[in-house]
Scaffold this active site. Structure first.
Site, short mmCIF file in Angstrom:
data_model
loop_
_atom_site.label_atom_id
_atom_site.label_comp_id
_atom_site.label_asym_id
_atom_site.label_seq_id
_atom_site.Cartn_x
_atom_site.Cartn_y
_atom_site.Cartn_z
N SER A 142 -6.54 9.12 -2.72
CA SER A 142 -5.19 8.95 -3.28
C SER A 142 -4.87 10.20 -4.10
CB SER A 142 -5.19 7.72 -4.20
OG SER A 142 -4.05 7.70 -5.02
N TYR A 157 -8.96 2.39 -10.99
CA TYR A 157 -8.53 2.85 -9.66
C TYR A 157 -8.74 4.36 -9.52
CZ TYR A 157 -5.32 3.42 -5.66
OH TYR A 157 -4.77 3.73 -4.44
P1 NAD Z 1 -2.25 -3.34 0.56
O1 NAD Z 1 -2.55 -4.19 -0.63
O2 NAD Z 1 -0.88 -3.37 1.14
O3 NAD Z 1 -3.30 -3.63 1.72
C1 NAD Z 1 -4.69 -3.64 1.44
C2 NAD Z 1 -5.39 -4.53 2.43
O4 NAD Z 1 -6.78 -4.53 2.09
C3 NAD Z 1 -4.90 -6.00 2.39
O5 NAD Z 1 -4.62 -6.47 3.69
C4 NAD Z 1 -6.07 -6.74 1.75
O6 NAD Z 1 -6.20 -8.09 2.20
C5 NAD Z 1 -7.26 -5.87 2.19
N1 NAD Z 1 -8.40 -6.07 1.31
C6 NAD Z 1 -8.43 -6.04 -0.05
N2 NAD Z 1 -9.66 -6.35 -0.50
C7 NAD Z 1 -10.44 -6.56 0.61
C8 NAD Z 1 -11.80 -6.93 0.79
N3 NAD Z 1 -12.62 -7.15 -0.26
N4 NAD Z 1 -12.26 -7.07 2.06
C9 NAD Z 1 -11.44 -6.89 3.12
N5 NAD Z 1 -10.14 -6.54 3.01
C10 NAD Z 1 -9.65 -6.40 1.75
O7 NAD Z 1 -2.64 -1.85 0.10
P2 NAD Z 1 -2.24 -0.45 0.76
O8 NAD Z 1 -1.19 0.16 -0.08
O9 NAD Z 1 -2.04 -0.58 2.23
O10 NAD Z 1 -3.59 0.35 0.46
C11 NAD Z 1 -4.53 0.68 1.48
C12 NAD Z 1 -5.42 1.81 0.97
O11 NAD Z 1 -4.61 2.96 0.72
C13 NAD Z 1 -6.11 1.48 -0.35
O12 NAD Z 1 -7.41 2.04 -0.34
C14 NAD Z 1 -5.24 2.17 -1.37
O13 NAD Z 1 -5.96 2.49 -2.52
C15 NAD Z 1 -4.83 3.41 -0.60
N6 NAD Z 1 -3.63 4.07 -1.11
C16 NAD Z 1 -2.42 3.45 -1.12
C17 NAD Z 1 -1.30 4.13 -1.62
C18 NAD Z 1 0.08 3.52 -1.65
O14 NAD Z 1 1.00 4.13 -2.23
N7 NAD Z 1 0.32 2.37 -1.06
C19 NAD Z 1 -1.45 5.45 -2.08
C20 NAD Z 1 -2.70 6.05 -2.05
C21 NAD Z 1 -3.79 5.35 -1.56
#
Ligand code: NAD
Length: 251
Positions: A142, A157
């Site tokens: 991130s 985080y």
């Molecule tokens: P989200 O919450 O929309 O989706 C995350 C998914 O991970 C969900 O479907 C959830 O059920 C699953 N999950 C959570 N804990 C779990 C576990 N213990 N076992 C199995 N599945 C699990 O989040 P997102 O925004 O799609 O984030 C995805 C990745 O991208 C993450 O690592 C997040 O840190 C990273 N990220 C997101 C952003 C953003 O702006 N959305 C920016 C940088 C990084």
């Protein structure tokens, strides 16, 4: 060169958000997807994968539970015959001032974002190594893995996302001899349920996020797919141990 046709890619967090977008983008490019997530039912949008052709399956597992995760990845290797790629995208966030972060906030965040990533990559890389065909791993850090995103209050985080980049650096060196490449992408502010939860808890964050990059807007998850396709394919065979920011010009 950018082909991923017939590759088998394991995507955690694949039921929604970025994980689902990566799964869909790869499926549209001809890959077979094994999606792992906590959700019981991944929802009707998951059907979009089957419309792409290829083979796609959803596995319910908690990435922090080693025994369950190992059994799941064993099943995937049996069901698909091989594992060529891995995207450990499951992640969680806790937005609370540092002095109010509870031990559970820290433990839960580290469990999913670091230990879950470590175990997923280790189990998938063991299969790739045993196959002898190599593979590609794309972890998700991130912009929080590059600097403080204050006034966001996401200390656990941030620590977890720096850890992902450290892990990538170390294991890229160790896994090169097994023909496995390991890189990460660092998304900026991308519209997903995770970002929505942060903005709902604190509505001033929306403006902060939108003004945080050169493009003055939130990103869409589809806008990350090109970078993932490049790293998953033979277009990037000399690229390993690197992190790629896709953040609309945030840093
Ligand atoms: P989200 O919450 O929309 O989706 C995350 C998914 O991970 C969900 O479907 C959830 O059920 C699953 N999950 C959570 N804990 C779990 C576990 N213990 N076992 C199995 N599945 C699990 O989040 P997102 O925004 O799609 O984030 C995805 C990745 O991208 C993450 O690592 C997040 O840190 C990273 N990220 C997101 C952003 C953003 O702006 N959305 C920016 C940088 C990084």
């Amino acid at each position: 060169k950018f082909l991923v046709k017939d590759k088998v890619v394991v995507v955690t967090g694949g039921a929604r958000g970025l994980g689902f977008s990566f799964a869909l983008g790869l499926a549209q490019a001809g890959a077979n997807i094994a999606a792992i997530d906590l959700d019981v039912a991944p929802g009707p949008h998951f059907e979009r994968l089957s419309q792409c052709g290829g083979k796609h399956r959803y596995y319910r597992a908690d990435v922090t539970n080693y025994e369950v995760l190992k059994a799941t990845i064993d099943s995937i290797a049996r069901d698909f015959g091989s594992i060529d790629g891995c995207i450990p995208a499951a992640g969680i966030i806790r937005d609370r001032p540092f002095l109010q972060h509870t031990p559970e906030d820290l433990i839960d965040t580290m469990n999913v974002n670091v230990i879950g990533v470590f175990l997923t990559v280790q189990l998938c890389a063991a299969k790739m190594s045993a196959q002898g065909t190599g593979g590609s791993v794309v972890c998700i850090s991130s912009t929080a893995g590059h600097r403080s995103l204050f006034p966001q209050t996401i200390s656990a985080y941030t620590a977890s996302k720096y850890a992902v980049r450290g892990l990538v650096k170390q294991i890229a060196s160790e896994l090169a001899q097994h023909k496995i490449r390991v890189n990460s992408i660092s998304p900026g502010v991308i519209k997903t349920d995770m970002l929505e939860s942060v903005m709902q808890a604190n509505p001033t964050r929306r403006k902060l996020f939108e003004s945080s990059n050169a493009m003055q807007r939130l990103g869409n998850s589809e806008e990350l797919v090109g970078m993932v396709l490049c790293l998953m394919s033979d277009a990037s065979t000399f690229t390993t141990g690197q992190d790629f920011l896709v953040d609309g010009g945030q840093i």
